[in-house]
Design an enzyme around this catalytic site. Sequence first.
Site, mmCIF file in Angstrom:
data_model
loop_
_atom_site.group_PDB
_atom_site.id
_atom_site.type_symbol
_atom_site.label_atom_id
_atom_site.label_comp_id
_atom_site.label_asym_id
_atom_site.label_seq_id
_atom_site.Cartn_x
_atom_site.Cartn_y
_atom_site.Cartn_z
ATOM 1 C CB THR A 127 19.702 -9.580 6.779
ATOM 2 O OG1 THR A 127 19.640 -10.714 5.914
ATOM 3 C CG2 THR A 127 20.160 -8.393 5.946
ATOM 4 C CD GLU A 129 19.675 -12.530 1.418
ATOM 5 O OE1 GLU A 129 20.155 -12.107 0.355
ATOM 6 O OE2 GLU A 129 19.198 -13.674 1.545
ATOM 7 C CE1 TYR A 153 15.820 -6.852 3.431
ATOM 8 C CE2 TYR A 153 17.519 -8.522 3.163
ATOM 9 C CZ TYR A 153 16.551 -7.913 3.934
ATOM 10 O OH TYR A 153 16.322 -8.361 5.217
ATOM 11 C CE LYS A 157 16.832 -5.133 6.595
ATOM 12 N NZ LYS A 157 16.216 -4.895 7.915
HETATM 13 P P1 NAP Z 1 8.086 -8.779 7.220
HETATM 14 O O1 NAP Z 1 7.178 -9.869 7.663
HETATM 15 O O2 NAP Z 1 8.217 -8.490 5.764
HETATM 16 O O3 NAP Z 1 7.605 -7.434 7.968
HETATM 17 C C1 NAP Z 1 8.046 -6.163 7.548
HETATM 18 C C2 NAP Z 1 7.334 -5.114 8.393
HETATM 19 O O4 NAP Z 1 7.821 -3.811 8.033
HETATM 20 C C3 NAP Z 1 5.804 -5.067 8.224
HETATM 21 O O5 NAP Z 1 5.219 -4.849 9.492
HETATM 22 C C4 NAP Z 1 5.595 -3.845 7.350
HETATM 23 O O6 NAP Z 1 4.342 -3.227 7.544
HETATM 24 C C5 NAP Z 1 6.704 -2.943 7.890
HETATM 25 N N1 NAP Z 1 7.049 -1.837 6.976
HETATM 26 C C6 NAP Z 1 7.450 -1.926 5.683
HETATM 27 N N2 NAP Z 1 7.686 -0.697 5.190
HETATM 28 C C7 NAP Z 1 7.439 0.193 6.179
HETATM 29 C C8 NAP Z 1 7.490 1.606 6.277
HETATM 30 N N3 NAP Z 1 7.865 2.361 5.238
HETATM 31 N N4 NAP Z 1 7.170 2.183 7.464
HETATM 32 C C9 NAP Z 1 6.760 1.434 8.515
HETATM 33 N N5 NAP Z 1 6.688 0.076 8.482
HETATM 34 C C10 NAP Z 1 7.023 -0.529 7.329
HETATM 35 O O7 NAP Z 1 9.567 -9.011 7.777
HETATM 36 P P2 NAP Z 1 10.071 -10.052 8.903
HETATM 37 O O8 NAP Z 1 10.333 -11.364 8.273
HETATM 38 O O9 NAP Z 1 9.203 -9.950 10.087
HETATM 39 O O10 NAP Z 1 11.506 -9.435 9.230
HETATM 40 C C11 NAP Z 1 11.670 -8.436 10.233
HETATM 41 C C12 NAP Z 1 12.957 -7.683 9.982
HETATM 42 O O11 NAP Z 1 14.073 -8.582 10.039
HETATM 43 C C13 NAP Z 1 13.067 -7.014 8.616
HETATM 44 O O12 NAP Z 1 13.784 -5.806 8.770
HETATM 45 C C14 NAP Z 1 13.865 -7.995 7.790
HETATM 46 O O13 NAP Z 1 14.532 -7.336 6.730
HETATM 47 C C15 NAP Z 1 14.802 -8.538 8.838
HETATM 48 N N6 NAP Z 1 15.308 -9.887 8.626
HETATM 49 C C16 NAP Z 1 14.427 -10.897 8.418
HETATM 50 C C17 NAP Z 1 14.908 -12.184 8.251
HETATM 51 C C18 NAP Z 1 13.959 -13.350 8.052
HETATM 52 O O14 NAP Z 1 14.425 -14.426 7.682
HETATM 53 N N7 NAP Z 1 12.676 -13.190 8.323
HETATM 54 C C19 NAP Z 1 16.288 -12.445 8.312
HETATM 55 C C20 NAP Z 1 17.153 -11.382 8.563
HETATM 56 C C21 NAP Z 1 16.647 -10.106 8.736
HETATM 57 P P3 NAP Z 1 3.025 -3.680 6.681
HETATM 58 O O15 NAP Z 1 2.518 -4.927 7.340
HETATM 59 O O16 NAP Z 1 2.125 -2.514 6.875
HETATM 60 O O17 NAP Z 1 3.474 -3.875 5.277
#
Ligand code: NAP
Length: 328
Positions: A127, A129, A153, A157
């Site tokens: 990320t 971040e 966070y 990461k």
């Molecule tokens: P999100 O919508 O918050 O989804 C997070 C996922 O992780 C959900 O499916 C959640 O499951 C699962 N999860 C959380 N804790 C877990 C655990 N202990 N074991 C198994 N699964 C678990 O995130 P996103 O926006 O799709 O982002 C995807 C990834 O990219 C993340 O790693 C995030 O940090 C990274 N990222 C995102 C962005 C952005 O702008 N969106 C930017 C940079 C990086 P539940 O549904 O069961 O809670």
Amino acid sequence: MADKKAFVTGVTGQDGAYLSKLLLEKGYRVYGLLQRSTRYAFENLDYLGVTGDVDYVEGNMDDEASLINAIRRVHPDEVYNLAAQSFVGVSWDQARLTTEVNSLGVLNLLNAIKNFTPTTRFYQASTSEMFGNSADEQGIQTENTPFHPRSPYAISKLYAYWITINYKESFGMYCCNGILFNHESPIRGLEFVTRKITDAVVRIKLGMQDRLGLGNLDSCRDWGFAGDYVEAMYLMLQQDDPDNYLVSTGNTHSIADFCSAAFARVGIEDWEKHVFIDPAFKRPAELHRLRGHSERASEKLGWKPRVSFEELVNMMVDADLKRLSPAD
Ligand code: NAP
């Protein structure tokens, strides 16, 4: 290409849903890691119409044995590690949980792959971040910008970023980091500022809410569309050699810009009247400005974002309007 298998952690999240749809369209068999819950969250996969097309494996990033079982059972060609405690704000209150899932969870998964399917290709969701307020003289971040994480966070990461590189260098595994800048969509979690804004704007328009409280209006982010960004993830695992890639639009906008565009979409021009600063949403340490330069992704992957900032805001407002408007 037929019968390629992808294992997606975080499959129920925003990116997990968009990536699953993309991989299914490409003919992959998609397996998703599902953490045990009394109420499984299939809304995002439902929204994209792919819930029934994914195979699910129960497990948790925190539980190495469950990941070993999943890897041995699926024997994936590609693993996309998207699971995370992904909300920056919560990471101060739940720093240990954030670290266990986002750092040690990645170590667990890499060990499972190293020991049981070492030729599996691995994508780690890194990320922007991790940069904190670090940038070059033009205020731009690249793959070479020094990291200075400003939240639990971002720190969690950063561990994941380096252990991913270390497993590539130590064991010759195909491991990539995608350093993705903020990306949004109609299924972005409601706790994230963009979706919080579009949801509130529509509620204000429909008379369901009066005002919107935000922590700050000045922070600037490089916002793109999640549907575009998952294509970059996929492309990273199709190259001859693994690498790390920054993925961004190259444009930055303030939270005030986002508010202005979202309110304008529903015909409200005097948006400042509806927004107030709520100190409860202030963070202990802020990131002022993110703007990425994704030249490597453009040159080596041929990747470019398709959806503009205005199109993204309109897409999100329109989807919330459709969701919240009373049925005829
Ligand atoms: P999100 O919508 O918050 O989804 C997070 C996922 O992780 C959900 O499916 C959640 O499951 C699962 N999860 C959380 N804790 C877990 C655990 N202990 N074991 C198994 N699964 C678990 O995130 P996103 O926006 O799709 O982002 C995807 C990834 O990219 C993340 O790693 C995030 O940090 C990274 N990222 C995102 C962005 C952005 O702008 N969106 C930017 C940079 C990086 P539940 O549904 O069961 O809670």
